[in-house]
Design a protein around this motif. Structure first.
Motif, PDB file in Angstrom:
ATOM      1  N   LEU A  13       0.829  -1.209   0.000  1.00  0.00           N
ATOM      2  CA  LEU A  13       0.000   0.000   0.000  1.00  0.00           C
ATOM      3  C   LEU A  13       0.863   1.259   0.000  1.00  0.00           C
ATOM      4  CD1 LEU A  13      -2.777  -1.081   2.540  1.00  0.00           C
ATOM      5  CD2 LEU A  13      -2.952  -0.963   0.046  1.00  0.00           C
ATOM      6  N   LEU A  14       1.933   1.245   0.778  1.00  0.00           N
ATOM      7  CA  LEU A  14       2.830   2.399   0.810  1.00  0.00           C
ATOM      8  C   LEU A  14       3.464   2.645  -0.555  1.00  0.00           C
ATOM      9  CD1 LEU A  14       4.650   1.941   4.250  1.00  0.00           C
ATOM     10  CD2 LEU A  14       3.005   3.721   3.638  1.00  0.00           C
ATOM     11  N   ASN A  15       3.840   1.573  -1.235  1.00  0.00           N
ATOM     12  CA  ASN A  15       4.443   1.711  -2.558  1.00  0.00           C
ATOM     13  C   ASN A  15       3.440   2.233  -3.580  1.00  0.00           C
ATOM     14  OD1 ASN A  15       7.385   0.419  -3.219  1.00  0.00           O
ATOM     15  ND2 ASN A  15       6.540  -0.430  -1.346  1.00  0.00           N
ATOM     16  N   CYS A  16       2.226   1.690  -3.565  1.00  0.00           N
ATOM     17  CA  CYS A  16       1.199   2.119  -4.526  1.00  0.00           C
ATOM     18  C   CYS A  16       0.835   3.588  -4.336  1.00  0.00           C
ATOM     19  CB  CYS A  16      -0.053   1.254  -4.378  1.00  0.00           C
ATOM     20  SG  CYS A  16       0.170  -0.463  -4.860  1.00  0.00           S
ATOM     21  N   VAL A  17       0.484   3.946  -3.108  1.00  0.00           N
ATOM     22  CA  VAL A  17       0.075   5.320  -2.818  1.00  0.00           C
ATOM     23  C   VAL A  17       1.264   6.262  -2.941  1.00  0.00           C
ATOM     24  CG1 VAL A  17      -0.898   6.851  -1.077  1.00  0.00           C
ATOM     25  CG2 VAL A  17      -1.795   4.536  -1.333  1.00  0.00           C
ATOM     26  N   GLY A  18       2.398   5.839  -2.430  1.00  0.00           N
ATOM     27  CA  GLY A  18       3.586   6.687  -2.459  1.00  0.00           C
ATOM     28  C   GLY A  18       4.051   6.987  -3.870  1.00  0.00           C
ATOM     29  N   TYR A  19       4.062   5.971  -4.729  1.00  0.00           N
ATOM     30  CA  TYR A  19       4.525   6.221  -6.093  1.00  0.00           C
ATOM     31  C   TYR A  19       3.534   7.085  -6.871  1.00  0.00           C
ATOM     32  CZ  TYR A  19       6.034   5.718 -10.874  1.00  0.00           C
ATOM     33  OH  TYR A  19       6.433   6.009 -12.146  1.00  0.00           O
ATOM     34  N   THR A  20       2.248   6.890  -6.629  1.00  0.00           N
ATOM     35  CA  THR A  20       1.246   7.732  -7.289  1.00  0.00           C
ATOM     36  C   THR A  20       1.441   9.195  -6.908  1.00  0.00           C
ATOM     37  OG1 THR A  20      -0.366   5.921  -7.332  1.00  0.00           O
ATOM     38  CG2 THR A  20      -1.224   8.154  -7.590  1.00  0.00           C
ATOM     39  N   TYR A  21       1.630   9.438  -5.621  1.00  0.00           N
ATOM     40  CA  TYR A  21       1.861  10.810  -5.143  1.00  0.00           C
ATOM     41  C   TYR A  21       3.170  11.359  -5.715  1.00  0.00           C
ATOM     42  CZ  TYR A  21       2.773  14.648  -1.867  1.00  0.00           C
ATOM     43  OH  TYR A  21       3.055  15.869  -1.324  1.00  0.00           O
ATOM     44  N   TYR A  22       4.209  10.546  -5.667  1.00  0.00           N
ATOM     45  CA  TYR A  22       5.528  10.986  -6.140  1.00  0.00           C
ATOM     46  C   TYR A  22       5.506  11.309  -7.633  1.00  0.00           C
ATOM     47  CZ  TYR A  22      10.360  10.530  -7.738  1.00  0.00           C
ATOM     48  OH  TYR A  22      11.569  10.744  -8.348  1.00  0.00           O
ATOM     49  N   ALA A 172      -8.281  11.908 -19.560  1.00  0.00           N
ATOM     50  CA  ALA A 172      -8.606  10.548 -19.988  1.00  0.00           C
ATOM     51  C   ALA A 172      -7.356   9.684 -20.056  1.00  0.00           C
ATOM     52  CB  ALA A 172      -9.305  10.587 -21.348  1.00  0.00           C
ATOM     53  N   GLY A 173      -6.270  10.264 -20.593  1.00  0.00           N
ATOM     54  CA  GLY A 173      -5.007   9.533 -20.653  1.00  0.00           C
ATOM     55  C   GLY A 173      -4.458   9.210 -19.282  1.00  0.00           C
ATOM     56  N   ASP A 174      -4.597  10.147 -18.339  1.00  0.00           N
ATOM     57  CA  ASP A 174      -4.133   9.899 -16.967  1.00  0.00           C
ATOM     58  C   ASP A 174      -4.932   8.779 -16.310  1.00  0.00           C
ATOM     59  OD1 ASP A 174      -2.278  11.905 -17.260  1.00  0.00           O
ATOM     60  OD2 ASP A 174      -3.471  13.434 -16.231  1.00  0.00           O
ATOM     61  N   SER A 175      -6.242   8.770 -16.514  1.00  0.00           N
ATOM     62  CA  SER A 175      -7.082   7.710 -15.952  1.00  0.00           C
ATOM     63  C   SER A 175      -6.713   6.355 -16.540  1.00  0.00           C
ATOM     64  CB  SER A 175      -8.560   8.011 -16.217  1.00  0.00           C
ATOM     65  OG  SER A 175      -8.970   9.187 -15.550  1.00  0.00           O
ATOM     66  N   PHE A 176      -6.481   6.332 -17.849  1.00  0.00           N
ATOM     67  CA  PHE A 176      -6.071   5.082 -18.498  1.00  0.00           C
ATOM     68  C   PHE A 176      -4.740   4.602 -17.931  1.00  0.00           C
ATOM     69  CE2 PHE A 176      -4.003   2.549 -21.748  1.00  0.00           C
ATOM     70  CZ  PHE A 176      -5.022   1.713 -22.174  1.00  0.00           C
ATOM     71  N   ASN A 177      -3.810   5.520 -17.716  1.00  0.00           N
ATOM     72  CA  ASN A 177      -2.503   5.172 -17.170  1.00  0.00           C
ATOM     73  C   ASN A 177      -2.620   4.571 -15.775  1.00  0.00           C
ATOM     74  OD1 ASN A 177       0.391   5.118 -17.100  1.00  0.00           O
ATOM     75  ND2 ASN A 177       0.353   6.969 -15.854  1.00  0.00           N
ATOM     76  N   LEU A 178      -3.482   5.156 -14.939  1.00  0.00           N
ATOM     77  CA  LEU A 178      -3.676   4.623 -13.583  1.00  0.00           C
ATOM     78  C   LEU A 178      -4.331   3.247 -13.625  1.00  0.00           C
ATOM     79  CD1 LEU A 178      -4.839   7.859 -11.722  1.00  0.00           C
ATOM     80  CD2 LEU A 178      -2.669   6.652 -11.428  1.00  0.00           C
ATOM     81  N   GLY A 179      -5.269   3.061 -14.554  1.00  0.00           N
ATOM     82  CA  GLY A 179      -5.892   1.752 -14.685  1.00  0.00           C
ATOM     83  C   GLY A 179      -4.903   0.694 -15.123  1.00  0.00           C
ATOM     84  N   LEU A 180      -4.048   1.056 -16.086  1.00  0.00           N
ATOM     85  CA  LEU A 180      -3.037   0.114 -16.572  1.00  0.00           C
ATOM     86  C   LEU A 180      -2.015  -0.194 -15.481  1.00  0.00           C
ATOM     87  CD1 LEU A 180      -2.452  -1.351 -19.234  1.00  0.00           C
ATOM     88  CD2 LEU A 180      -0.929   0.516 -19.839  1.00  0.00           C
ATOM     89  N   ARG A 181      -1.696   0.819 -14.690  1.00  0.00           N
ATOM     90  CA  ARG A 181      -0.758   0.626 -13.585  1.00  0.00           C
ATOM     91  C   ARG A 181      -1.298  -0.409 -12.592  1.00  0.00           C
ATOM     92  NH1 ARG A 181       0.949   6.120 -10.824  1.00  0.00           N
ATOM     93  NH2 ARG A 181       1.665   6.527 -12.961  1.00  0.00           N
ATOM     94  N   SER A 182      -2.613  -0.464 -12.449  1.00  0.00           N
ATOM     95  CA  SER A 182      -3.218  -1.426 -11.531  1.00  0.00           C
ATOM     96  C   SER A 182      -2.935  -2.863 -11.950  1.00  0.00           C
ATOM     97  CB  SER A 182      -4.732  -1.207 -11.454  1.00  0.00           C
ATOM     98  OG  SER A 182      -5.031   0.086 -10.983  1.00  0.00           O
ATOM     99  N   ALA A 205      10.038  -3.983  -7.304  1.00  0.00           N
ATOM    100  CA  ALA A 205      10.483  -4.091  -8.691  1.00  0.00           C
ATOM    101  C   ALA A 205       9.480  -3.458  -9.646  1.00  0.00           C
ATOM    102  CB  ALA A 205      10.710  -5.557  -9.053  1.00  0.00           C
ATOM    103  N   VAL A 206       8.185  -3.653  -9.384  1.00  0.00           N
ATOM    104  CA  VAL A 206       7.141  -3.064 -10.221  1.00  0.00           C
ATOM    105  C   VAL A 206       7.214  -1.542 -10.177  1.00  0.00           C
ATOM    106  CG1 VAL A 206       4.642  -2.689 -10.370  1.00  0.00           C
ATOM    107  CG2 VAL A 206       5.545  -5.008 -10.205  1.00  0.00           C
ATOM    108  N   VAL A 207       7.374  -0.974  -8.986  1.00  0.00           N
ATOM    109  CA  VAL A 207       7.490   0.479  -8.858  1.00  0.00           C
ATOM    110  C   VAL A 207       8.720   0.983  -9.607  1.00  0.00           C
ATOM    111  CG1 VAL A 207       7.889   2.365  -7.226  1.00  0.00           C
ATOM    112  CG2 VAL A 207       6.212   0.591  -6.696  1.00  0.00           C
ATOM    113  N   ALA A 208       9.830   0.257  -9.514  1.00  0.00           N
ATOM    114  CA  ALA A 208      11.050   0.650 -10.227  1.00  0.00           C
ATOM    115  C   ALA A 208      10.832   0.621 -11.739  1.00  0.00           C
ATOM    116  CB  ALA A 208      12.200  -0.277  -9.841  1.00  0.00           C
ATOM    117  N   ILE A 209      10.115  -0.391 -12.229  1.00  0.00           N
ATOM    118  CA  ILE A 209       9.819  -0.487 -13.664  1.00  0.00           C
ATOM    119  C   ILE A 209       8.922   0.665 -14.105  1.00  0.00           C
ATOM    120  CG2 ILE A 209       8.593  -1.862 -15.403  1.00  0.00           C
ATOM    121  CD1 ILE A 209       9.577  -4.364 -13.887  1.00  0.00           C
TER     122      ILE A 209
END
Length: 237
Positions: A13-22, A172-182, A205-209
């Motif tokens: 959770l920290l990685n998901c939320v943290g990387y989104t914010y970062y 729309a592109g940002d929403s698509f990007n977040l969905g794909l990131r999921s 590793a996923v966050v680094a990629i």
């Protein structure tokens, strides 16, 4: 083992939320795929207003919308499979218990892992469907854009509409990007069924990629090479 599982979940959770914010805040000051594509979309919408035949523009928007529809449908199918798996927890646990290198956990923890996976793909479904709707809005804006021979429409009004359409396309592109990131995060959660330490490692590793592709990829360099940023900055003034 349960304590390690909870630590792994918190790490995820920290990685998901943290990387989104970062990534959102870094994009304000550093080149990335998101803000570079924003500039190209702005150019696209300005050039759309320069032509009366906008079939190609509508086709592109429709293609982007269909991409979101594909992933949204895939998310629903994955959710259907996960919900079914929750009902067969005991059988699934017995199958995995015979496999080597699989950490043994209780039924509650197994179901928690499935619920987390469900949450990831529910999030992706909402992001993809919202992306679809926003591309639909963008298509409406393109269709309502004034034609080149309409003299009563001022240049300021045309620029305002172009900026509005570009902004909607960017969202729309940002929403698509977040969905794909999921989907990337969903693959990381799958390793939780093997071992929580592997789960934490794959999450990192996923966050680094994601970071490498967004901020340091060859695709980004190619996109930046095709843009004159002095002209783009002047267009904003």
């Amino acid at each position: 083992m349960n304590l390690l599982d909870y630590i792994a979940l918190v790490w995820f959770l920290l990685n998901c939320v943290g990387y989104t914010y970062y990534s959102e805040h870094r994009a304000k000051t550093r080149p990335c795929l998101s803000n570079t594509l924003d500039l190209y979309r702005a150019d696209w919408m300005r050039r759309t207003l320069m032509r009366d035949a906008r079939i190609a523009d509508a086709s592109v928007v429709g293609s982007l919308e269909r991409n979101g529809a594909f992933f949204a449908s895939s998310s629903l199918l994955i959710l259907a499979g996960l919900i079914t798996a929750i009902g067969y927890t005991d059988k699934a646990m017995s199958v995995f218990s015979d496999l080597p290198y699989i950490a043994q956990t209780g039924k509650f923890m197994w179901e928690l892992k499935l619920v987390v996976l469900c949450a990831v793909f529910v999030y992706s479904f909402f992001k993809f469907t919202w992306s679809m709707r926003q591309y639909n809005f963008c298509g409406v804006l393109i269709s309502s854009a004034p034609l080149t021979y309409e003299d009563k429409v001022s240049s300021g009004a045309r620029e305002a509409l172009a900026q509005s359409a570009a902004r909607v396309a960017n969202l729309a592109g940002d929403s698509f990007n977040l969905g794909l990131r999921s989907y990337y995060y969903g693959l990381a959660v799958l390793t939780w069924f093997i071992h929580p330490i592997l789960f934490m490692a794959i999450t990192s590793a996923v966050v680094a990629i994601l970071f490498q592709r967004e901020f340091r990829s060859r695709a980004l360099k190619a996109l930046r090479a095709g843009k004159t940023f002095e002209d783009a900055a002047a267009g904003k003034e």
